[in-house]
Design an enzyme around this catalytic site. Structure first.
Site, short mmCIF file in Angstrom:
data_model
loop_
_atom_site.label_atom_id
_atom_site.label_comp_id
_atom_site.label_asym_id
_atom_site.label_seq_id
_atom_site.Cartn_x
_atom_site.Cartn_y
_atom_site.Cartn_z
N LYS A 68 0.84 -1.19 0.00
CA LYS A 68 0.00 0.00 0.00
C LYS A 68 0.88 1.25 0.00
O LYS A 68 1.90 1.30 0.70
CB LYS A 68 -0.89 -0.04 1.25
CG LYS A 68 -1.91 1.06 1.38
CD LYS A 68 -2.74 0.81 2.63
CE LYS A 68 -3.88 1.80 2.81
NZ LYS A 68 -4.72 1.47 3.98
N SER A 144 -9.35 0.77 2.75
CA SER A 144 -8.62 1.66 1.86
C SER A 144 -7.44 0.97 1.17
O SER A 144 -6.83 1.53 0.27
CB SER A 144 -8.11 2.87 2.66
OG SER A 144 -7.24 2.46 3.70
N SER A 168 -9.57 -1.46 7.03
CA SER A 168 -8.99 -1.18 5.72
C SER A 168 -8.10 -2.27 5.14
O SER A 168 -7.69 -2.18 3.99
CB SER A 168 -8.19 0.14 5.77
OG SER A 168 -9.07 1.24 5.78
#
Length: 458
Positions: A68, A144, A168
């Site tokens: 990420k 996310s 997330s």
């Protein structure tokens, strides 16, 4: 086989490398080439294959990972899902977790797209195209850590580090049919990770199997922690995990009347429990205070996000998108006493949960997505087809875990009538991360068809 033409799991890849069935440079080059060819689906930045090869004896030598875009990576500051055309911060030292992975022989393939500033239960981000779910292009991708889930589900990398503040890691894993693991805070160091709400944030792992997640986790934690989690090593743990009786608590029905459980998903969850080994025990529980824990989690999330982005809220920094501003702005007006009360009550609520849900059980099982994976059109906030309750479904079982600071894991157990993944969430006491992985490993071995829907390489 992965799109790079390599074995699906880390242990099998490592065995092929040791036997000389594939060369180390060839394996790395194939992984980097496969990622670059399909980068539009998940990557904010793609890296070249390393010029220098790691020592083959290192536990993750040859293993391609991508992360990420919230971690400081070698030579790259985290983009955090912001406008890629804007000036980025100067690179600093790599995050502690990234350095530990490098020490284990792994170098990153890419930095992966995410919801802006990690604010979002989906991968919706006006700065990037919508991430494409490898299972079904019409299906939403959770956030996310959206790019992480897409890259892992597509077989473009063996695993990914994400972050989990209100689900997330677990939400995108559930939408893409992969495993999402969230430890309790403190197990994985936060140095070099851009913050959102620090008292809720934790790094986590997305992988295609519990064995792969365990092998990655072992390299991320301090040596003493690794020995506690996997006394004989994660590789031996994965080979020798056998059939055991499980003490399971279950809570299928959410106390919020706005949240309903799809009948087919309810049957799949109960069939999972009914199929556990002889001697296993199920204890149904009702989590009547779950809405309270969720509200307190929201209080911390809004307040700490406002503090993290106070300069932007004062227009002294690049503007936030409406989605991020919608999380941060309420926190700027919250009375300080609400925040302090939410923090003061955490330990008592955690003890209450453990007594109520885990007093006679080792794990609590809940749905992950109570009505399954929604379509993109149902959760895109700017569309006329937006259904707020379908967005609520994505995180309604997630954020209380962060408030109570418990470890949790989400993984697929089958398919719904639309051929989209059905996932379960398991929650444990602090310090029981290895038990969560062992449970996921047991289910994978007992139900090998559960993840057979993951995409095959072209």
């Amino acid at each position: 086989m992965t799109p790079a033409g390599l074995p699906d799991g880390i242990a099998d890849l490592r065995a092929a490398l040791r036997k000389g069935e594939v060369g180390l440079r060839d394996a790395l080059s194939r992984q980097h080439a496969a990622f670059a060819a399909d980068a539009r689906h998940s990557a904010a930045a793609v890296f070249d294959a390393p010029a220098e090869l790691p020592d083959l004896a290192l536990p993750l030598a040859g293993v391609g990972l991508a992360h990420k875009d919230i971690f400081h990576l070698p030579g790259r500051a985290p983009g955090r899902g912001t406008d890629p055309a804007a000036a980025q911060a100067r690179p600093g030292s790599a995050a502690t977790l990234i350095r530990r992975l490098e020490a284990a022989g792994s170098k990153p393939l890419a930095a992966l797209v995410m919801a802006e500033h990690a604010c979002g239960a989906t991968g919706e981000n006006p700065h990037y195209p919508l991430p494409v779910n490898p299972i079904d292009a019409q299906a939403a991708v959770g956030g996310s850590s959206s790019g992480s889930a897409v890259a892992v589900a597509a077989g473009l990398c063996y695993g990914s580090l994400g972050t989990d503040t209100a689900g997330s890691v677990r939400i995108p894993a559930a939408t893409c049919g992969v495993l999402g693991f969230k430890p309790a805070r403190g197990l994985l160091p936060a140095h070099g990770i851009a913050p959102l709400a620090p008292s809720l944030d934790t790094a986590g792992i997305l992988a295609r199997s519990a064995a792969d997640a365990a092998l990655i986790l072992e390299t991320l934690v301090a040596p003493a922690q690794a020995r506690r989690l996997f006394p004989q090593g994660a590789d031996t743990w994965a080979r020798e995990s056998g059939t055991v009786a499980w003490r399971i608590a279950t809570c299928w029905e959410h106390p919020n009347p706005s949240v309903s459980l799809d009948a087919g998903i309810g049957r799949a969850l109960q069939e999972l429990v009914d199929g556990l080994p002889s001697g296993s025990r199920q204890t149904p529980v009702a989590l009547e205070d779950l809405p309270v824990w969720t509200r307190l989690a929201d209080t911390l999330l809004h307040a700490e996000t406002a503090a993290t982005h106070q300069a932007a809220l004062r227009q002294e920094a690049p503007a936030l998108t409406p989605l991020t501003r919608g999380v941060a702005l309420p926190g700027a007006t919250l009375p300080a006493i609400w925040y302090l009360d939410a923090q003061r009550q955490r330990s008592a609520h955690t003890r209450q949960f453990i007594s109520q849900a885990l007093g006679r059980a080792d794990l609590l099982l809940t749905p992950a997505l109570p009505r399954g994976v929604p379509d993109w059109r149902q959760v895109l906030t700017g569309e006329g087809t937006f259904e707020p309750r379908r967005l609520l479904d994505l995180f309604c079982w997630m954020s209380f875990v962060n408030y109570l600071d418990l470890p949790a894991i989400v993984f697929p157990i089958g398919l719904d009538e639309r051929k989209r993944p059905i996932s379960v969430q398991a929650v444990a006491r602090p310090g029981q991360e290895a038990r969560l992985l062992a449970f996921a490993r047991h289910v994978e071995q007992a139900r090998p068809h559960a993840a057979s829907f993951l995409p095959s390489p072209p």
